[in-house]
Write a protein that holds these residues in place. Structure first.
Motif, PDB file in Angstrom:
ATOM      1  N   LEU A  59      44.294  45.794  35.274  1.00 41.23           N
ATOM      2  CA  LEU A  59      43.606  46.340  36.446  1.00 41.23           C
ATOM      3  C   LEU A  59      42.129  46.557  36.154  1.00 41.23           C
ATOM      4  O   LEU A  59      41.259  46.315  36.998  1.00 41.23           O
ATOM      5  N   PHE A  60      41.834  47.029  34.950  1.00 44.80           N
ATOM      6  CA  PHE A  60      40.466  47.254  34.486  1.00 44.80           C
ATOM      7  C   PHE A  60      40.350  46.669  33.084  1.00 44.80           C
ATOM      8  O   PHE A  60      41.357  46.380  32.433  1.00 44.80           O
ATOM      9  N   ASP A  63      34.042  46.028  28.677  1.00 41.14           N
ATOM     10  CA  ASP A  63      33.018  45.034  28.405  1.00 41.14           C
ATOM     11  C   ASP A  63      32.406  45.260  27.026  1.00 41.14           C
ATOM     12  O   ASP A  63      32.821  46.157  26.288  1.00 41.14           O
ATOM     13  N   SER A  64      31.401  44.463  26.667  1.00 39.36           N
ATOM     14  CA  SER A  64      30.837  44.518  25.322  1.00 39.36           C
ATOM     15  C   SER A  64      30.067  45.801  25.043  1.00 39.36           C
ATOM     16  O   SER A  64      29.791  46.128  23.892  1.00 39.36           O
ATOM     17  N   LYS A  65      29.713  46.544  26.089  1.00 38.99           N
ATOM     18  CA  LYS A  65      29.034  47.825  25.901  1.00 38.99           C
ATOM     19  C   LYS A  65      30.020  48.982  25.775  1.00 38.99           C
ATOM     20  O   LYS A  65      29.620  50.123  25.562  1.00 38.99           O
ATOM     21  N   GLY A  66      31.300  48.673  25.946  1.00 36.91           N
ATOM     22  CA  GLY A  66      32.317  49.715  25.884  1.00 36.91           C
ATOM     23  C   GLY A  66      32.598  50.345  27.229  1.00 36.91           C
ATOM     24  O   GLY A  66      33.366  51.316  27.320  1.00 36.91           O
ATOM     25  N   ASP A  67      31.999  49.810  28.301  1.00 33.05           N
ATOM     26  CA  ASP A  67      32.234  50.345  29.644  1.00 33.05           C
ATOM     27  C   ASP A  67      33.483  49.719  30.250  1.00 33.05           C
ATOM     28  O   ASP A  67      33.796  48.547  30.006  1.00 33.05           O
ATOM     29  N   ILE A  68      34.192  50.498  31.043  1.00 36.48           N
ATOM     30  CA  ILE A  68      35.385  50.004  31.722  1.00 36.48           C
ATOM     31  C   ILE A  68      34.996  49.436  33.082  1.00 36.48           C
ATOM     32  O   ILE A  68      34.381  50.128  33.903  1.00 36.48           O
ATOM     33  N   LYS A  69      35.371  48.180  33.320  1.00 39.21           N
ATOM     34  CA  LYS A  69      35.028  47.480  34.555  1.00 39.21           C
ATOM     35  C   LYS A  69      36.296  47.072  35.308  1.00 39.21           C
ATOM     36  O   LYS A  69      37.340  46.851  34.692  1.00 39.21           O
ATOM     37  N   PRO A  70      36.221  46.939  36.646  1.00 36.66           N
ATOM     38  CA  PRO A  70      37.389  46.467  37.395  1.00 36.66           C
ATOM     39  C   PRO A  70      37.723  45.027  37.036  1.00 36.66           C
ATOM     40  O   PRO A  70      36.827  44.214  36.816  1.00 36.66           O
ATOM     41  N   GLN A  71      39.006  44.694  36.968  1.00 39.16           N
ATOM     42  CA  GLN A  71      39.438  43.342  36.651  1.00 39.16           C
ATOM     43  C   GLN A  71      40.311  42.792  37.781  1.00 39.16           C
ATOM     44  O   GLN A  71      39.871  41.985  38.567  1.00 39.16           O
ATOM     45  N   MET A  72      41.549  43.242  37.893  1.00 35.88           N
ATOM     46  CA  MET A  72      42.382  42.863  39.035  1.00 35.88           C
ATOM     47  C   MET A  72      42.040  43.713  40.260  1.00 35.88           C
ATOM     48  O   MET A  72      42.323  43.327  41.393  1.00 35.88           O
ATOM     49  N   VAL A  73      41.463  44.861  40.024  1.00 28.22           N
ATOM     50  CA  VAL A  73      41.095  45.776  41.107  1.00 28.22           C
ATOM     51  C   VAL A  73      39.792  45.322  41.755  1.00 28.22           C
ATOM     52  O   VAL A  73      38.831  44.966  41.066  1.00 28.22           O
ATOM     53  N   GLN A  74      39.764  45.322  43.087  1.00 27.55           N
ATOM     54  CA  GLN A  74      38.531  45.012  43.815  1.00 27.55           C
ATOM     55  C   GLN A  74      37.667  46.256  43.948  1.00 27.55           C
ATOM     56  O   GLN A  74      36.477  46.247  43.661  1.00 27.55           O
ATOM     57  N   ASP A  75      38.292  47.347  44.393  1.00 26.45           N
ATOM     58  CA  ASP A  75      37.564  48.608  44.479  1.00 26.45           C
ATOM     59  C   ASP A  75      38.544  49.768  44.384  1.00 26.45           C
ATOM     60  O   ASP A  75      39.756  49.600  44.535  1.00 26.45           O
TER      61      ASP A  75
END
Length: 490
Positions: A59-60, A63-75
Motif C-alpha cells: 500500500l505504501f 523511498d531512498s530518503k527514508g520517507d514513506i510514499k503511497p504505492q497501491m494507495v492513490q490517496d
C-alpha cells in the motif's frame, strides 16, 4: 551468562540511485540463498522478503530518503482526532490472474499480516475496526491515536505488509499460502521453478506503474526485462566465476576474499552497502578477512550511526574474557548438555560467525555440536523450539535501527524464533511507541538495550558491508540491501 535460542545479527545499510529502464531480455541473478518460503507473511527471512517485493505489492513504500510514499494507495486522509484513516486504491491494479484488486483484498491481507508482524501486532492492538466501504476504499478506525500507521504499512521490515487476493489472505498466518498470486511487477512461474536449480519470474504485462520515477521501493516500478532467472549457486566462488564469465548478471553477496579480484575486472561493478553486527567482534570481522572500509566493531543493538545508537549496557560487549566465561559457567547448573550451533555454509558472514562462536563456546567449557547446513535448512530448523541452540545471521541496518522494527527486540514475548521474553521490555516498548519527543525515545532505547545485554537473547558481532556485484552491461540497477529488479535494463 550464555542464553540458548539466541541469534547473532549483522547490520546492512543501503546506497540508492535510480535510472530509467527500457530494454528487454533475461536477467540472471544469484541471491543470498535459495528462495524456499514463497509466503512473504509467513517468514521473516530476507530472501522471502526479496521474493515478496518482486511478486507482491504494498500500500505504501519507503523511498531512498527514508520517507514513506503511497504505492497501491492513490490517496488517504486522517480524521481530525487521529482515529480514522480512509484509504483509496489507485486505478489499474490487477492480480496476476487478471482479477481487479479490491479494498476487501487489502483488508484481508492486512489482517493476516497483523498476526505475523511486530509492527502489525502493535497497530491491531489499538484497532477498533478495519472494513472496506466500496471496491476501492477501506477504513481503519483506531481506539487511540498513533503515529505508527503509515510507517507500519510502508516499512520494509520483514514480514512486510504485502497485499494478496482475499481468498488467499484468509489463510491463517501460521499456515503457508499455497497459491502464489500477487499484483507486483513480476509473476511467479510455478511451471518453471526447479527446486535446487532455478526460479523464473516473468514480467507482468498488466502491471501499471506509478507515474513517479522509481526511488528505492517507491515510485514507478517499470520492468525493462522479460524474465528474471534466479539461479541457485550455493558456493560463492562458483557464482563469482559465473559472474565474471557473463553467465550471471547479478550476485547479491560478493565473496569477501574475491573483492580485490572483482574490483579489478572492468566487466564487473561492485556496489557497497554501508552498514552488519559475539564475544570479540574484531575476531569475527578479522575472520571474514575484512579491512576497515568494509567493517568496524559496533556494540549497539540499534545500528551505529543512526538515531537510536546507544552505549547503554555495552560494557559486556567490550570486556570479553574466556576465563571469566569459564568461571561463570561453572557457577551454573550446566551439566554438559549439547549446545547445537547451526552453521549456514552458503552464506559467508553467518558461516564465519557461527564457526568463531562455536570455538569460543568450546573454550568456555560448553559441549558444542556444530551442525553444517544450507541457509534454507537453518530457516526450517529455527522455526522449531527443539533441535538447535544458536546460529549466526546478518540483518539490515534499517531493520535494526529502531526498537519497533528490530527483530531481536520487537518480538519480545511473542511466538518468534528464539522465544525470548523479558517482562521488563514490554512496558519500555509501549513507552517508546507513545513517547512524544525524540529525546525521550532515545533514552528509552538505551534502557531497552541495557535489558537486552542483561538478558542476552542475541549478541551483536560487528557492523560490516558486503558488496553486491553485477555485470557492467546492466543499466538502471537500484543498489539496495533488498535486491530489486525493476528499473533495470541489459
Amino acid at each position: 551468562m550464555f542464553k540458548l535460542k539466541a541469534f547473532i545479527p549483522a547490520l546492512f545499510g543501503l546506497a540508492l540511485v535510480a535510472a530509467p529502464a527500457h530494454a528487454a531480455g533475461n536477467l540472471v541473478a544469484v541471491l543470498e540463498a535459495e528462495i524456499v518460503t514463497l509466503d512473504p507473511h509467513f517468514s521473516t527471512a530476507y530472501i522471502s522478503r526479496t521474493f515478496g517485493y518482486m511478486v507482491f505489492d504494498t500500500l505504501f513504500a519507503k523511498d531512498s530518503k527514508g520517507d514513506i510514499k503511497p504505492q497501491m494507495v492513490q490517496d488517504w486522509k486522517v480524521s481530525s482526532d487521529g482515529l480514522t484513516y480512509t484509504f483509496t486504491l489507485r486505478d489499474g491494479l490487477k492480480w496476476h490472474d487478471g482479477q481487479p484488486v479490491t479494498a476487501a483484498d487489502c483488508v484481508a491481507s492486512l489482517r493476516r499480516w497483523g498476526t505475523r508482524s511486530a509492527l502489525g501486532r502493535r497497530i491491531f492492538a489499538i484497532t477498533a475496526s478495519l472494513e472496506p466501504t466500496d471496491a476501492k476504499t477501506f477504513v481503519l478506525t483506531l481506539k487511540e491515536p498513533s503515529g505508527l500507521v503509515i510507517d507500519a504499512l510502508g516499512n520494509p521490515v520483514s514480514p512486510v505488509a504485502f497485499m494478496m487476493p482475499e481468498r488467499i489472505a484468509k489463510t491463517p498466518g501460521d499456515q503457508r499460502i499455497t497459491e502464489i498470486i500477487g499484483s507486483g511487477p513480476f509473476v511467479y512461474s510455478k511451471a518453471d521453478h526447479r527446486t535446487g536449480d532455478r526460479m523464473i519470474l516473468k514480467k507482468f504485462a498488466d502491471y501499471v506503474p506509478r507515474p513517479e520515477p522509481a526511488d528505492f521501493l517507491a515510485g514507478g516500478k517499470r520492468v525493462g526485462i522479460d524474465t528474471l532467472e534466479i539461479r541457485v549457486i550455493p558456493d560463492g566462488a562458483t557464482a563469482a566465476s559465473a559472474l565474471q564469465a557473463g553467465e550471471v548478471d547479478f550476485m547479491q553477496y560478493a565473496p569477501f576474499d574475491l573483492l580485490l579480484q572483482l574490483e579489478k575486472n572492468s566487466r564487473v561493478k561492485l556496489v557497497n552497502f554501508t552498514g552488519g553486527n559475539m564475544v570479540d567482534q574484531r575476531e569475527v570481522l578479522d575472520a571474514l578477512g575484512l579491512d576497515a572500509k568494509y567493517a568496524a566493531p559496533c556494540a549497539t543493538f540499534f545500528t551505529c550511526g543512526t538515531t537510536y545508537e546507544s552505549k547503554a549496557g555495552t560494557e559486556a560487549a567490550v570486556k570479553t574474557s574466556i576465563e571469566a566465561a569459564k568461571a561463570a559457567l561453572k557457577a551454573t547448573k550446566y551439566a554438559g548438555e549439547p549446545v547445537v550451533v547451526m552453521e549456514a555454509n552458503d552464506l559467508e558472514a553467518p558461516r564465519v560467525s557461527a564457526q568463531v562462536l562455536a570455538e569460543r563456546l568450546k573454550q568456555a567449557g560448553f559441549n558444542v555440536d556444530l551442525q553444517v547446513m544450507d541457509w534454507a535448512s537453518v530457516l526450517a530448523r529455527r522455526a522449531k523450539k527443539e533441535g538447535w541452540s544458536v546460529y549466526g545471521v546478518h540483518a539490515g541496518g534499517f531493520d535494526l535501527g529502531s526498537p519497533l522494527t528490530n527483530v531481536m527486540v520487537a518480538f519480545n514475548c511473542a511466538d518468534f524464533t528464539g522465544w525470548q521474553c523479558d517482562a521488563r521490555i514490554t512496558p519500555l516498548m509501549e513507552a517508546f511507541a507513545k513517547a512524544p519527543a525524540e529525546e525521550d525515545r532515545k533514552k528509552i532505547a538505551g534502557e531497552i538495550q541495557s535489558v537486552m545485554y542483561d538478558q542476552a537473547p542475541a549478541i551483536p558481532w560487528g557492523q560490516f558491508a558486503q558488496p553486491a556485484a553485477y555485470r557492467a552491461t546492466l543499466r538502471g540497477l537500484i543498489p539496495s540491501a533488498i535486491p530489486v529488479f525493476w528499473n533495470v535494463e541489459k
